[in-house]
Write a protein that holds these residues in place. Sequence first.
Motif, PDB file in Angstrom:
ATOM      1  N   GLY A   1     -11.372  -0.749   4.335  1.00  0.00           N
ATOM      2  CA  GLY A   1     -10.963  -1.165   2.995  1.00  0.00           C
ATOM      3  C   GLY A   1     -12.035  -1.974   2.285  1.00  0.00           C
ATOM      4  O   GLY A   1     -11.940  -2.206   1.080  1.00  0.00           O
TER       5      GLY A   1
ATOM      6  N   ASP B   1       0.842  -1.204   0.000  1.00  0.00           N
ATOM      7  CA  ASP B   1       0.000   0.000   0.000  1.00  0.00           C
ATOM      8  C   ASP B   1       0.873   1.248   0.000  1.00  0.00           C
ATOM      9  O   ASP B   1       2.006   1.228   0.484  1.00  0.00           O
ATOM     10  CB  ASP B   1      -0.998  -0.002   1.162  1.00  0.00           C
ATOM     11  CG  ASP B   1      -0.391   0.544   2.426  1.00  0.00           C
ATOM     12  OD1 ASP B   1       0.266  -0.232   3.125  1.00  0.00           O
ATOM     13  OD2 ASP B   1      -0.543   1.752   2.687  1.00  0.00           O
ATOM     14  N   SER B   2       0.316   2.320  -0.560  1.00  0.00           N
ATOM     15  CA  SER B   2       1.133   3.488  -0.885  1.00  0.00           C
ATOM     16  C   SER B   2       1.805   4.120   0.342  1.00  0.00           C
ATOM     17  O   SER B   2       2.982   4.497   0.278  1.00  0.00           O
ATOM     18  CB  SER B   2       0.254   4.516  -1.596  1.00  0.00           C
ATOM     19  OG  SER B   2       1.016   5.609  -1.981  1.00  0.00           O
TER      20      SER B   2
ATOM     21  N   LYS C   1      -4.090   6.913  -7.104  1.00  0.00           N
ATOM     22  CA  LYS C   1      -4.996   5.844  -7.552  1.00  0.00           C
ATOM     23  C   LYS C   1      -6.392   5.990  -6.946  1.00  0.00           C
ATOM     24  O   LYS C   1      -7.399   6.060  -7.656  1.00  0.00           O
ATOM     25  CB  LYS C   1      -4.440   4.473  -7.144  1.00  0.00           C
ATOM     26  CG  LYS C   1      -3.150   4.089  -7.829  1.00  0.00           C
ATOM     27  CD  LYS C   1      -2.774   2.660  -7.531  1.00  0.00           C
ATOM     28  CE  LYS C   1      -2.249   2.420  -6.126  1.00  0.00           C
ATOM     29  NZ  LYS C   1      -0.996   3.129  -5.808  1.00  0.00           N
ATOM     30  N   SER C   2      -6.430   5.996  -5.604  1.00  0.00           N
ATOM     31  CA  SER C   2      -7.743   6.075  -4.958  1.00  0.00           C
ATOM     32  C   SER C   2      -8.379   7.438  -5.207  1.00  0.00           C
ATOM     33  O   SER C   2      -9.609   7.544  -5.317  1.00  0.00           O
ATOM     34  CB  SER C   2      -7.613   5.808  -3.455  1.00  0.00           C
ATOM     35  OG  SER C   2      -6.674   6.677  -2.872  1.00  0.00           O
ATOM     36  N   GLY C   3      -7.550   8.483  -5.316  1.00  0.00           N
ATOM     37  CA  GLY C   3      -8.078   9.826  -5.544  1.00  0.00           C
ATOM     38  C   GLY C   3      -8.796   9.940  -6.879  1.00  0.00           C
ATOM     39  O   GLY C   3      -9.903  10.478  -6.964  1.00  0.00           O
TER      40      GLY C   3
HETATM   41  P1  NAP Z   1      -1.159   7.105  -4.335  1.00  0.00           P
HETATM   42  O1  NAP Z   1      -1.625   6.599  -5.640  1.00  0.00           O
HETATM   43  O2  NAP Z   1       0.279   7.058  -4.009  1.00  0.00           O
HETATM   44  O3  NAP Z   1      -1.700   8.594  -4.133  1.00  0.00           O
HETATM   45  C1  NAP Z   1      -1.341   9.389  -3.034  1.00  0.00           C
HETATM   46  C2  NAP Z   1      -1.762  10.786  -3.318  1.00  0.00           C
HETATM   47  O4  NAP Z   1      -1.445  11.646  -2.224  1.00  0.00           O
HETATM   48  C3  NAP Z   1      -1.102  11.392  -4.561  1.00  0.00           C
HETATM   49  O5  NAP Z   1      -2.083  12.105  -5.259  1.00  0.00           O
HETATM   50  C4  NAP Z   1      -0.081  12.345  -3.951  1.00  0.00           C
HETATM   51  O6  NAP Z   1       0.244  13.399  -4.826  1.00  0.00           O
HETATM   52  C5  NAP Z   1      -0.890  12.842  -2.777  1.00  0.00           C
HETATM   53  N1  NAP Z   1      -0.106  13.539  -1.796  1.00  0.00           N
HETATM   54  C6  NAP Z   1       1.100  13.181  -1.287  1.00  0.00           C
HETATM   55  N2  NAP Z   1       1.510  14.093  -0.417  1.00  0.00           N
HETATM   56  C7  NAP Z   1       0.565  15.065  -0.388  1.00  0.00           C
HETATM   57  C8  NAP Z   1       0.427  16.288   0.317  1.00  0.00           C
HETATM   58  N3  NAP Z   1       1.365  16.694   1.201  1.00  0.00           N
HETATM   59  N4  NAP Z   1      -0.671  17.052   0.104  1.00  0.00           N
HETATM   60  C9  NAP Z   1      -1.622  16.657  -0.784  1.00  0.00           C
HETATM   61  N5  NAP Z   1      -1.559  15.493  -1.455  1.00  0.00           N
HETATM   62  C10 NAP Z   1      -0.469  14.709  -1.262  1.00  0.00           C
HETATM   63  O7  NAP Z   1      -1.902   6.343  -3.144  1.00  0.00           O
HETATM   64  P2  NAP Z   1      -3.186   5.370  -3.186  1.00  0.00           P
HETATM   65  O8  NAP Z   1      -2.762   4.019  -3.590  1.00  0.00           O
HETATM   66  O9  NAP Z   1      -4.302   6.058  -3.835  1.00  0.00           O
HETATM   67  O10 NAP Z   1      -3.449   5.297  -1.609  1.00  0.00           O
HETATM   68  C11 NAP Z   1      -3.847   6.458  -0.887  1.00  0.00           C
HETATM   69  C12 NAP Z   1      -3.863   6.174   0.600  1.00  0.00           C
HETATM   70  O11 NAP Z   1      -4.808   5.129   0.875  1.00  0.00           O
HETATM   71  C13 NAP Z   1      -2.530   5.676   1.126  1.00  0.00           C
HETATM   72  O12 NAP Z   1      -2.360   6.196   2.426  1.00  0.00           O
HETATM   73  C14 NAP Z   1      -2.732   4.179   1.183  1.00  0.00           C
HETATM   74  O13 NAP Z   1      -1.861   3.595   2.092  1.00  0.00           O
HETATM   75  C15 NAP Z   1      -4.169   4.124   1.635  1.00  0.00           C
HETATM   76  N6  NAP Z   1      -4.883   2.866   1.431  1.00  0.00           N
HETATM   77  C16 NAP Z   1      -5.930   2.648   2.253  1.00  0.00           C
HETATM   78  C17 NAP Z   1      -6.656   1.480   2.147  1.00  0.00           C
HETATM   79  C18 NAP Z   1      -7.799   1.251   3.087  1.00  0.00           C
HETATM   80  O14 NAP Z   1      -8.264   0.144   3.143  1.00  0.00           O
HETATM   81  N7  NAP Z   1      -8.253   2.254   3.783  1.00  0.00           N
HETATM   82  C19 NAP Z   1      -6.338   0.547   1.159  1.00  0.00           C
HETATM   83  C20 NAP Z   1      -5.272   0.818   0.302  1.00  0.00           C
HETATM   84  C21 NAP Z   1      -4.542   1.999   0.425  1.00  0.00           C
HETATM   85  P3  NAP Z   1       1.540  13.257  -5.788  1.00  0.00           P
HETATM   86  O15 NAP Z   1       1.420  11.912  -6.470  1.00  0.00           O
HETATM   87  O16 NAP Z   1       1.386  14.382  -6.756  1.00  0.00           O
HETATM   88  O17 NAP Z   1       2.716  13.305  -4.879  1.00  0.00           O
END
Ligand code: NAP
Length: 364
Positions: free
Chosen positions: A323, A52-53, A201-203
Amino acid sequence: MSIAFERTIHPLGTHRVLEPSGSMPQCAWKLDNTPVAFDNEILCDVETLNIDSASFKQISDACAADPDAIAAHIVANVRERGKQHNPVTGSGGMFIGYVLKVGKELRAKIDLKAGDRIASLVSLTLTPLHIEAVTRVDVETGRVWIRGKAILFESGLWAKLPTDIDESVALAVLDVAGAPAQVARLCKPGQSVVVIGADGKSGLLSCAQAKAAVGPSGRVIGVAPSADTASARLLRDAGLVDAFVVADARDALGICERVREHLPHLADVVVNCVNVPQTELGSILCTKDEGTVYFFSMSTSFTAAALGAEGVGKDITMIVGNGYAKGHAEIALQTLRNHPQIHRYFNHRYATPSEPPSPQGTPR
Ligand code: NAP
């Protein structure tokens, strides 16, 4: 390799907990990762881990983004804990692999047989994992190719991989499937929604679902640290957001001011999809009184959110990013199918390389 077959097997996998005794597999420090299936378990041959990210960023930062060091870090963690459970972020990821064996008690209950290709839909933090070697680490995407085996419990969720979507893309989407599914539930027509970390990704998937849910009378604002990424451009060009805001979510006052320029009364729903810590207060400040924050981010601190909201006198609902939501895998994959531009972006960013991954370094 020995396994204590005399243990009472439990659908939730408590029979695999080694320490502390009595805890559930997710909270356990250590699981028995012996790659032999009990009668109510599924044994899988694992090919790829999708860390996970939040966890991958932490590991990558700690290893100076060196693939060999990241591989060694993951191998050491799994050796110590019997699962890929990052002790710093507390999070895991999921895997893709083949079913090797379905325990005899499960065979009549589930539509799965040896040879099926699946993605796990439960966290690696509760999945017994045995790594023989890490063969490749993709620092850009957080994907890790391994030779190894994993166990899914009777209660574990899994999905057969779709045939119309590249499997690495499916893995990336399924990892975050809870977010678009929960956003679809939370957002109502006419509402204003802020998605923080919108270009990840999630965004991206959350923005797509939010736009569909709020309809033409609602507003979706995407927030990310830069306007210059391909995915930030996609958000604007594909009309996935009504406005795009460049802000650092750790700067609570700054992000709130930027959001207010577009939503003077703030947001009904804020969705936090970032992969860095200390963004709780920024999310809270962007939320209207009596609004809702959905903290999907694994970097969220319960204490910071709870005490932060109290400290600024916000009566808001804060949702822990479960999740799982019913139908989440299908909702997430369908979001991709419904949005060819997002699908193209995911293909470009996450699709399986045409060349098989080359072994890297000494197998561990
Ligand atoms: P990702 O694709 O890496 O996206 C992360 C986003 O956060 C990117 O848009 C990044 O922008 C942005 N970001 C980073 N620093 C920032 C800041 N200071 N201010 C504003 N935006 C910022 O991650 P993902 O895979 O979508 O996962 C997102 C989160 O969900 C992670 O914390 C991951 O661990 C979590 N997650 C949760 C579950 C659950 O079950 N709840 C499951 C899987 C993942 P840039 O790319 O432009 O840097």
